[in-house]
Scaffold this motif. Structure first.
Motif, mmCIF file in Angstrom:
data_model
loop_
_atom_site.group_PDB
_atom_site.id
_atom_site.type_symbol
_atom_site.label_atom_id
_atom_site.label_comp_id
_atom_site.label_asym_id
_atom_site.label_seq_id
_atom_site.Cartn_x
_atom_site.Cartn_y
_atom_site.Cartn_z
ATOM 1 N N ALA A 48 0.865 -1.286 -0.111
ATOM 2 C CA ALA A 48 0.112 -0.199 -0.025
ATOM 3 C C ALA A 48 0.936 1.277 0.120
ATOM 4 O O ALA A 48 0.510 2.145 -0.676
ATOM 5 N N LEU A 49 2.119 1.136 0.657
ATOM 6 C CA LEU A 49 3.027 2.297 0.892
ATOM 7 C C LEU A 49 3.525 2.682 -0.536
ATOM 8 O O LEU A 49 3.429 3.713 -0.837
ATOM 9 N N ARG A 51 2.135 2.236 -3.362
ATOM 10 C CA ARG A 51 1.044 2.513 -4.232
ATOM 11 C C ARG A 51 0.708 3.998 -3.793
ATOM 12 O O ARG A 51 -0.385 4.421 -4.246
ATOM 13 N N ASN A 52 1.568 4.610 -2.814
ATOM 14 C CA ASN A 52 1.028 6.079 -2.082
ATOM 15 C C ASN A 52 -0.467 5.890 -1.538
ATOM 16 O O ASN A 52 -1.163 6.962 -1.522
ATOM 17 N N ASP A 53 -0.798 4.769 -0.983
ATOM 18 C CA ASP A 53 -2.182 4.618 -0.378
ATOM 19 C C ASP A 53 -2.222 3.777 0.909
ATOM 20 O O ASP A 53 -2.534 2.779 1.048
ATOM 21 N N LEU A 54 -1.302 4.117 1.888
ATOM 22 C CA LEU A 54 -1.192 3.312 3.016
ATOM 23 C C LEU A 54 -2.355 3.085 3.797
ATOM 24 O O LEU A 54 -2.355 1.906 4.385
ATOM 25 N N GLN A 55 -3.566 3.975 3.695
ATOM 26 C CA GLN A 55 -4.548 3.665 4.637
ATOM 27 C C GLN A 55 -5.214 2.556 3.861
ATOM 28 O O GLN A 55 -6.240 1.926 4.470
ATOM 29 N N SER A 56 -4.993 2.106 2.662
ATOM 30 C CA SER A 56 -5.790 0.877 2.170
ATOM 31 C C SER A 56 -5.329 -0.186 2.229
ATOM 32 O O SER A 56 -5.628 -1.333 1.833
#
Length: 300
Positions: A48-49, A51-56
């Motif tokens: 996720a990190l 992909r620049n979307d850690l919250q996912s």
């Protein structure tokens, strides 16, 4: 525990049971299942990190045999086992929870064979951080040094012919396959240890350098030379940030308590930037060498 999916974020390869000496090496209070669960969560966060979307990270789709292969229906179970290659092919990434006995299990070796056939090395990630310490390091080195298909065991010996036939249908010889396994294992473990080695010279010498030495010992001179170009400590300094608020949720504290010695006097390190440096080095300097060995090993 499972749901239908056309594509998978990560295929998880692991040993169901802990090494026989688990309690002796890791201690009686370290639960194998808990450590594996933590490793899967860490891997999901890393993806996720990237992909620049850690919250996912909690929404990622993972393929894990215990959840995705019916364990109470022998016919369906066999059908799913025969489709392992397809599950790996439909996965964006592969995560191997690598214990020091992983390469001693023929089913694990077969999954590794499928991974090497269908996935570029940069799509393969090891979860080894929780298992690797000074007592287990020699076990890992010996596991890779002495790897062979013949030494790998099966819970059901009747599976051996099935699995070796599958390997024979893909690779030019057992020797070529074993060479590829050793080279990729050395390289991927070295990449994992580069993250730790960047914290201090002592950690670099203890956990990273032995893999350079093993590459030389096994005759992988080009690979050893490529591994020696790793400058993890320099990349870690480059990833230092002046304020933790700049990279909320993606920081690694650079404190002396982490490593028992002096580290760079910064407030934090951007995990995303640090991982990016190391992954760029691996993908540009190491992965092409593994690709050459792979081409020599595969039946074309």
């Amino acid at each position: 525990l499972s749901e239908d999916a056309s594509d998978i974020d990560a295929f998880i390869s692991h040993c169901w049971s802990p090494p026989e000496n688990w309690m002796i090496v890791m201690g009686p209070d370290v639960n194998y299942a808990v450590v594996k669960s933590a490793a899967v969560a860490t891997m999901a966060k890393d993806i996720a990190l990237a992909r620049n979307d850690l919250q996912s990270w909690g929404q990622l789709l993972l393929w894990i045999d215990k959840a995705c292969i019916p364990q109470d229906n022998d016919m369906l179970k066999l059908a799913c086992i025969n489709l392992i290659e397809n599950f790996i092919r439909r996965s964006d990434n592969v995560c191997v929870i690598l214990t020091w006995t992983y390469m001693e299990r023929l089913w694990c070796v077969y999954e590794w064979a499928c991974v090497l056939k269908d996935k570029a090395p940069e799509r393969c990630f090891l979860q080894i951080e929780s298992f690797m310490h000074e007592r287990t390091l020699p076990l890992y080195l010996d596991c890779i040094r002495h790897f062979s298909i013949k030494r790998a065991g099966c819970f059901l010996e009747s599976d051996r012919e099935i699995l070796t036939n599958k390997i024979d249908s893909t690779y030019v010889s057992h020797e070529a396959f074993e060479t590829l396994v050793k080279a990729t294992a050395v390289a991927l473990i070295a990449r994992s240890m580069a993250f730790r080695g960047g914290r201090s010279r002592s950690l670099h010498n203890t956990f990273f350098t032995p893999w350079v030495d093993l590459a030389l010992e096994l005759g992988f001179g080009e690979l050893a030379a490529a591994l020696q170009t790793c400058s993890a400590s320099e990349w870690r300094r480059a990833a230092a940030v002046g304020s933790p608020s700049k990279h909320s949720g993606a920081l690694m504290n650079a404190t002396a308590s982490d490593v028992g010695q002096k580290v760079a006097p910064v407030q934090g390190v951007s995990a995303k930037d640090y991982h990016g440096h190391i992954n760029h080095w691996f993908n540009s300097s190491v992965s092409p060498l593994l690709g050459k060995i792979r081409l020599e090993a595969l039946i074309t």
